[in-house]
Write a protein that holds these residues in place. Sequence first.
Motif, PDB file in Angstrom:
ATOM      1  N   UNK A 175       0.835  -1.207   0.000  1.00 37.50           N
ATOM      2  CA  UNK A 175       0.000   0.000   0.000  1.00 37.50           C
ATOM      3  C   UNK A 175       0.868   1.254   0.000  1.00 37.50           C
ATOM      4  N   UNK A 176       1.933   1.233   0.805  1.00 36.47           N
ATOM      5  CA  UNK A 176       2.846   2.382   0.843  1.00 36.47           C
ATOM      6  C   UNK A 176       3.550   2.559  -0.498  1.00 36.47           C
ATOM      7  N   UNK A 177       3.943   1.447  -1.103  1.00 36.91           N
ATOM      8  CA  UNK A 177       4.676   1.496  -2.362  1.00 36.91           C
ATOM      9  C   UNK A 177       3.836   2.126  -3.467  1.00 36.91           C
ATOM     10  N   UNK A 178       2.547   1.843  -3.478  1.00 42.17           N
ATOM     11  CA  UNK A 178       1.677   2.394  -4.517  1.00 42.17           C
ATOM     12  C   UNK A 178       1.571   3.911  -4.425  1.00 42.17           C
ATOM     13  N   UNK A 179       1.949   4.467  -3.264  1.00 36.33           N
ATOM     14  CA  UNK A 179       1.906   5.915  -3.080  1.00 36.33           C
ATOM     15  C   UNK A 179       3.263   6.581  -3.317  1.00 36.33           C
ATOM     16  N   UNK A 180       4.309   5.779  -3.534  1.00 30.86           N
ATOM     17  CA  UNK A 180       5.653   6.326  -3.712  1.00 30.86           C
ATOM     18  C   UNK A 180       5.786   6.974  -5.086  1.00 30.86           C
ATOM     19  N   UNK A 181       6.315   8.183  -5.114  1.00 29.91           N
ATOM     20  CA  UNK A 181       6.586   8.826  -6.394  1.00 29.91           C
ATOM     21  C   UNK A 181       7.744   8.106  -7.089  1.00 29.91           C
ATOM     22  N   UNK A 182       7.684   8.057  -8.404  1.00 28.10           N
ATOM     23  CA  UNK A 182       8.735   7.415  -9.202  1.00 28.10           C
ATOM     24  C   UNK A 182       8.905   5.939  -8.853  1.00 28.10           C
ATOM     25  N   UNK A 183       7.814   5.273  -8.449  1.00 27.55           N
ATOM     26  CA  UNK A 183       7.923   3.862  -8.087  1.00 27.55           C
ATOM     27  C   UNK A 183       8.346   2.991  -9.260  1.00 27.55           C
ATOM     28  N   UNK A 184       8.181   3.532 -10.495  1.00 33.27           N
ATOM     29  CA  UNK A 184       8.599   2.761 -11.661  1.00 33.27           C
ATOM     30  C   UNK A 184      10.105   2.506 -11.660  1.00 33.27           C
ATOM     31  N   UNK A 185      10.858   3.311 -10.896  1.00 37.59           N
ATOM     32  CA  UNK A 185      12.307   3.117 -10.822  1.00 37.59           C
ATOM     33  C   UNK A 185      12.656   1.778 -10.183  1.00 37.59           C
ATOM     34  N   UNK A 186      11.784   1.312  -9.284  1.00 40.10           N
ATOM     35  CA  UNK A 186      12.052   0.047  -8.598  1.00 40.10           C
ATOM     36  C   UNK A 186      12.088  -1.111  -9.592  1.00 40.10           C
ATOM     37  N   UNK A 187      11.203  -1.077 -10.598  1.00 41.40           N
ATOM     38  CA  UNK A 187      11.108  -2.170 -11.557  1.00 41.40           C
ATOM     39  C   UNK A 187      11.777  -1.849 -12.896  1.00 41.40           C
ATOM     40  N   UNK A 188      12.461  -0.717 -12.968  1.00 36.29           N
ATOM     41  CA  UNK A 188      13.006  -0.269 -14.249  1.00 36.29           C
ATOM     42  C   UNK A 188      13.918  -1.301 -14.895  1.00 36.29           C
ATOM     43  N   UNK A 189      14.742  -1.982 -14.100  1.00 31.73           N
ATOM     44  CA  UNK A 189      15.689  -2.944 -14.659  1.00 31.73           C
ATOM     45  C   UNK A 189      15.163  -4.362 -14.719  1.00 31.73           C
TER      46      UNK A 189
END
Length: 266
Positions: A175-189
Amino acid sequence: MDFTTLENQFKVLGSETRLRVVNALIQSRGGLRFSEIAKALDIYPSTLEDHLKRLVESGIISRTDQIYRSTMNTERVYQIVKSLNDTCDSTYFSTHILSIDNDSLKERFLTLKFDCVYDLLSLMNRSKDVIDNGMKLAKAGGAMDMQLETSFFEFYPIDLKDTDVEVIFTKSILDDFLEVENKELFFKGFNPKRTRLYVVDDCSVAMMTSESFGALFLSNLDGTMDFTKGLFFSDQNAVGWLHDLFDYLKSTGEEFSPKEIRKVWK
């Protein structure tokens, strides 16, 4: 094995003075009187009295007819603590706890070889060569700090497109992760086709592992996570244990549905 008692004994032995007392009693074999311990270790009587009281109450040593003695339990616990202290900060296991509901994994943990690391950056520096040379598989997750993780990947991008990846989220952290800005960076690689995501109700450890190394962060005694210190694994037996820990945690949860994956991956 009563792990609640064992964890309490680790806390009691998180003191150099009490470790010295225990070692003296083990070496004496026949036991020592209060005055003999105080003289041998050069400890003030008032200070020694408190240390001995805690050792007796925890069941680490015994007292009979004014004689303090080591027991079979004393030597077992002392050897475990000594083994851990040979590879890790001597106070780590007096302030941190492996909180999982699996006695077999807990018991195996006591036999592992590992080193202490003091922050996430130190961990990545230890594992950089392995990561840069490519990994066949990577498993990570648990009680992660997603803001910290996402910020880290922004400054230290990792290419895992040719790696089979599994990630465990807890429900609250997701739930917290879905609110993180730029969360796409976590899965970018990551490669979406080679990544599997899981969610569990709760978890009190954070971890990452590949086929050749791994790391584990434990919670403080009050249940809060601590990312300032952790354990680094390179011994293959220890790495194998870390994989088993991940698989155990995964078995307590559920794999993401396609709809849930789209929410995270968008």
